[in-house]
Design a protein around this motif. Structure first.
Motif, short mmCIF file in Angstrom:
data_model
loop_
_atom_site.label_atom_id
_atom_site.label_comp_id
_atom_site.label_asym_id
_atom_site.label_seq_id
_atom_site.Cartn_x
_atom_site.Cartn_y
_atom_site.Cartn_z
N LYS A 174 1.01 -1.16 -0.09
CA LYS A 174 0.07 0.12 -0.01
C LYS A 174 0.83 1.30 0.06
CE LYS A 174 -2.50 1.03 3.71
NZ LYS A 174 -3.24 1.29 4.74
N LEU A 175 1.95 1.28 0.78
CA LEU A 175 2.81 2.43 0.91
C LEU A 175 3.57 2.57 -0.40
CD1 LEU A 175 3.94 1.58 4.57
CD2 LEU A 175 2.65 3.66 3.88
N MET A 176 3.86 1.51 -1.14
CA MET A 176 4.58 1.62 -2.45
C MET A 176 3.69 2.16 -3.37
SD MET A 176 6.03 -1.54 -4.73
CE MET A 176 4.95 -1.49 -6.43
N ALA A 177 2.56 1.75 -3.32
CA ALA A 177 1.39 2.59 -4.34
C ALA A 177 1.29 3.97 -4.10
CB ALA A 177 0.05 1.73 -4.11
N GLU A 178 1.43 4.49 -2.70
CA GLU A 178 1.27 5.68 -2.51
C GLU A 178 2.30 6.49 -2.88
OE1 GLU A 178 0.50 6.72 1.79
OE2 GLU A 178 -0.99 4.65 1.71
N GLN A 179 3.64 5.91 -2.73
CA GLN A 179 4.88 6.64 -3.06
C GLN A 179 4.91 6.89 -4.67
OE1 GLN A 179 8.62 4.69 -2.21
NE2 GLN A 179 9.79 5.31 -3.83
N ILE A 180 4.30 5.69 -5.45
CA ILE A 180 4.52 5.88 -6.90
C ILE A 180 3.44 6.93 -7.44
CG2 ILE A 180 3.99 4.50 -9.14
CD1 ILE A 180 5.37 2.13 -7.76
N ALA A 181 2.17 6.86 -6.62
CA ALA A 181 1.21 7.88 -6.97
C ALA A 181 1.53 9.17 -6.93
CB ALA A 181 -0.05 7.60 -6.21
N LYS A 182 2.56 9.46 -5.74
CA LYS A 182 2.74 10.75 -5.33
C LYS A 182 3.96 11.11 -6.32
CE LYS A 182 3.36 13.91 -1.86
NZ LYS A 182 3.30 14.20 -0.20
N HIS A 183 5.03 10.28 -6.52
CA HIS A 183 6.34 10.75 -7.01
C HIS A 183 6.35 10.28 -8.74
CE1 HIS A 183 8.71 10.39 -3.15
NE2 HIS A 183 7.70 11.18 -3.15
N ASN A 184 5.76 9.16 -9.11
CA ASN A 184 5.96 8.71 -10.48
C ASN A 184 4.83 9.02 -11.52
OD1 ASN A 184 7.56 6.72 -8.21
ND2 ASN A 184 8.90 7.31 -9.98
N GLY A 185 3.83 8.88 -10.82
CA GLY A 185 2.44 8.81 -11.51
C GLY A 185 1.74 7.27 -11.54
N ILE A 186 0.50 7.11 -11.45
CA ILE A 186 0.04 6.03 -11.21
C ILE A 186 0.12 4.98 -12.45
CG2 ILE A 186 -1.77 6.61 -9.39
CD1 ILE A 186 -4.02 6.59 -11.83
N ARG A 187 0.31 5.83 -13.66
CA ARG A 187 0.59 4.87 -14.89
C ARG A 187 1.94 4.10 -14.90
NH1 ARG A 187 -0.17 5.92 -20.55
NH2 ARG A 187 0.63 4.22 -21.68
N VAL A 188 3.06 4.51 -13.89
CA VAL A 188 4.22 3.71 -13.48
C VAL A 188 3.54 2.26 -12.97
CG1 VAL A 188 6.15 3.54 -12.26
CG2 VAL A 188 5.72 5.79 -13.71
N LEU A 189 2.77 2.29 -12.07
CA LEU A 189 2.27 1.09 -11.36
C LEU A 189 1.60 0.24 -12.47
CD1 LEU A 189 2.34 -0.39 -8.74
CD2 LEU A 189 0.55 0.83 -7.85
#
Lengths: 448, 448
Positions: free
Chosen positions: A399-414
């Motif tokens: 869950k925390l990884m998802a938050e990091q990616i959403a904030k720093h990378n863009g959810i498209r990255v996930l």
């Protein structure tokens, strides 16, 4: 489930636990002795649609190998040979089940080293360290495992065997798939052979500076000072005052106890004065150790987590955040605030030189413990850091990884990561419902 | 084609040529000044289904930016800023259009370096170097670009902007996508921002050993000798006798001409004797240079390809094979044999220390030139090496890359690469029909 067609492969039925305390309850554990047996197990698992989980030594800290009944565990401990130490091409080729410490010893005999040295090196397997892209104490100069893997043999989820990469440092033949498998936590295939780059042992005399700091805040300032003075130690490790007390109590460390904890810096002897200058005014006591004395300090640092575990009575979470080095002073200040809020101490162990902190959270109540854990990880995200530097994600941090990616990378990255998982493992049998897949589900549920 | 909706973006119509001599004839060239303009161009191109090719400085040697009419060239030269040099977190953040030499100069002023230094560093763009995962002269100690990229902003082929990676050396949040984009040759997206790791300039005095060798064979033995003695130079470069002659003729180098060519080794001053011991009996003359004299040798080596180009009258292919260092003596012997067979010399320039050889093939007849080129690459494959160490694949080496992967990795690996291309670029508009895609087509045609 009937495993008769695999009965000639060594196996047993047993429950286990990984180092994070997560339960591992497979239907069966296989101990393949070669790649062909791995292929047979994988093909069988795919046919009967039972998930597979590769197992090295179980030292992971995030539940990456956890399983509740419906899984086959592939224990790689019988595939533990060093296949080649090449002293001209400077690589070593090994099977994944070999213990890292056994590999280190053989390399040292020939004058070589593989730098990444997770504190669990005396227990963990090389395959596990590659699957987790483990770091270690020498990471500040040499990086983590992903910087040392040249090539891998992998059994894909459909049983086909591939080799990614070449045993060459330079190779531009196609997209880099090696780095996709390093740190994939067993979700893309079973690693059966590994080529790692090695380098000569240091030619220059190394010494270990041990500094007892005035206070917890000083450590951030010292590290920033080293960076500003462009000093790159081989190792710069920090344990706080509570960890020092735990080391004395449980491992008879006989270390001096001060409010500021202990900073260890290993560096070439002729660079010592540059380091001492940065330390000026921040310490109560500084010693320069070498030889056996330096080894002892290194070994105590490696065992710090064991002392904390003993202290905690097994009720603890090992955090693994990274913050930019420039944000260390702020991270340390906020860590103290969070500690006050939860009325607890954090037993901070850290690869402080690269901003990688392991606050260990010892709180009896599980929910409270989890809240503190998440608050620390979110602080790292806010400071431009990462929720994991080297322990990985598993089930614990999806869950925390998802938050990091959403904030720093863009959810498209996930989304891209998840598509790659589906591409390589369309039947979802490789260590499913963890890591990328689980993070993806968190994000999709929360945004719906 | 009507480009009216993009007419406010700087543009012109022009034909170009890359350094390999391949023609680049786009419908139009855009010069975006920011990421938003890149996004508009990409979205437009996708809508009208015209391929896009990103362009740095055109120094690539494999036709990776070639185009015959049906393409839009995105010239990144206006996006050439250094956005941040962080002297605590030790990274630099740049736009892709900046010239590598300009970045080097700014870093040096602050006491830092970015080690990979392709010989074209005085011309090439950082974006191009990342897209090609370029190597360089200091690769033997520090590796190529892929070891230095921390994070990237990328405009995907559908116009969405993502960031892959974090500006941290340690980050375990998800599969490693950074390394997928590094070395992707413009086939997966347009890079718009780059975070690169930097390190302090060497603290110790470095010197340059220049050794005139007895014969061509000696160089392989010297490099194997260095490896066996566990000596890791900062640079170990070799140019053969014909390259030395070309440097004298076209660049007034004033180098002594011997049969064995010239080996350059840069290393810390206190390690010189270790190197000299390995050189014993292999040389006609050895000098140890420092300061300006060392700089001059470095710069001559960087310009060796220019001298060869002048000598060749532009009729040459620059090879870029890698062989395992242990196979260097055999590779050199076989290279001489191939030279005799084609009645030609190869003007060998090389990052010899990591087995990366650039034989330059000067043969008037194109078919014969291509046959010699392929024979050398196949020799590398046979010896367990790679068809490319740093120049990449483009159109020139797609078939050879397919052969290498089929022989060393399994054709499934190429299939995986191709599936990843299709996943990220389903409309096939990012620099299509080259590299992975072209290699995949070769393999599928040849196996049918």
């Amino acid at each position: 489930m009937d495993f008769k067609e695999l009965e000639d492969i060594e196996h047993k039925i047993e429950e286990r636990e990984d180092f994070s305390g997560e339960k591992v309850r497979p239907l069966i554990i296989f101990f393949p002795k070669n790649e062909e047996e791995v292929v047979r197990i994988v093909k069988f698992a795919r046919k009967v649609k039972i998930p597979i989980i590769p197992w090295g030594s179980g030292t992971n800290l995030t539940g990456a190998a956890s399983c509740d009944k419906n899984c086959i565990l592939i224990d790689m401990s019988k595939m533990n040979k060093i296949l080649e130490i090449n002293d001209v091409d400077w690589y070593v080729r090994v099977q994944p089940g070999i213990k890292l410490i056994d590999l280190f010893e053989e390399l040292e005999k020939k004058g070589f080293m593989l730098p990444p040295d997770p504190a669990s090196f005396f227990l963990c397997s090389v395959g596990g360290a590659v699957a987790e892209s483990s770091g270690g104490m020498k990471g500040v100069r040499h990086g983590s495992f992903r910087e040392w893997v040249l090539a891998l043999r992998v059994v894909l989820p459909d049983g086909e065997v591939i080799k990614v990469g070449e045993p060459l440092r330079k190779n531009r033949a196609g997209y880099d798939l090696v780095h996709l498998f390093v740190g994939s936590e067993g979700t893309l295939g079973v690693i059966t052979e590994i080529w790692l780059r090695i380098i000569p042992l240091p030619k220059r005399k190394m010494v270990m500076i041990s500094a007892l700091l005035k206070d917890f805040e000083s450590v951030g300032e010292v590290i920033v000072g080293l960076r500003k003075n462009r000093i790159l130690p081989e190792l710069s490790e920090y344990v706080d005052a509570d960890v020092v007390r735990a080391l004395n109590k449980h491992l008879n460390a006989n270390l001096k106890e001060t409010e500021g904890g202990m900073l260890l810096i290993s560096i070439e002897e002729d660079m010592v004065n540059d380091v001492l200058k940065v330390l000026e005014g921040k310490t109560i006591d500084v010693k320069v150790a070498e030889g056996e004395e330096a080894e002892k300090l290194y070994s105590l640092r490696a065992q710090a987590a064991i002392a904390v575990k003993a202290e905690s009575g097994n009720v603890f979470y090992a955090e693994d955040i990274v913050v930019p080095v420039s944000k260390l002073p702020e991270a340390i200040r906020r860590l103290k605030e969070i500690g006050r809020k939860y009325n607890t101490k954090f037993y901070v162990i850290s690869h402080i030189g690269d901003g990688n902190l392991h606050p260990n959270i010892i709180i009896e109540d599980k929910d409270t413990r989890e809240r503190a854990f998440e608050e620390i990880a979110r602080m790292a995200i806010e400071l431009g850091g990462s929720v994991s530097g080297e322990h990985g994600i598993g089930v614990q941090k999806a869950k925390l990884m998802a938050e990091q990616i959403a904030k720093h990378n863009g959810i498209r990255v996930l989304d891209l990561m998840y598509q790659i998982k589906k591409l390589i493992d369309p039947d979802d049998i490789m260590n499913p419902n963890k890591y990328v897949e689980l993070a993806y589900k968190f994000l999709n549920n929360s945004s719906n």
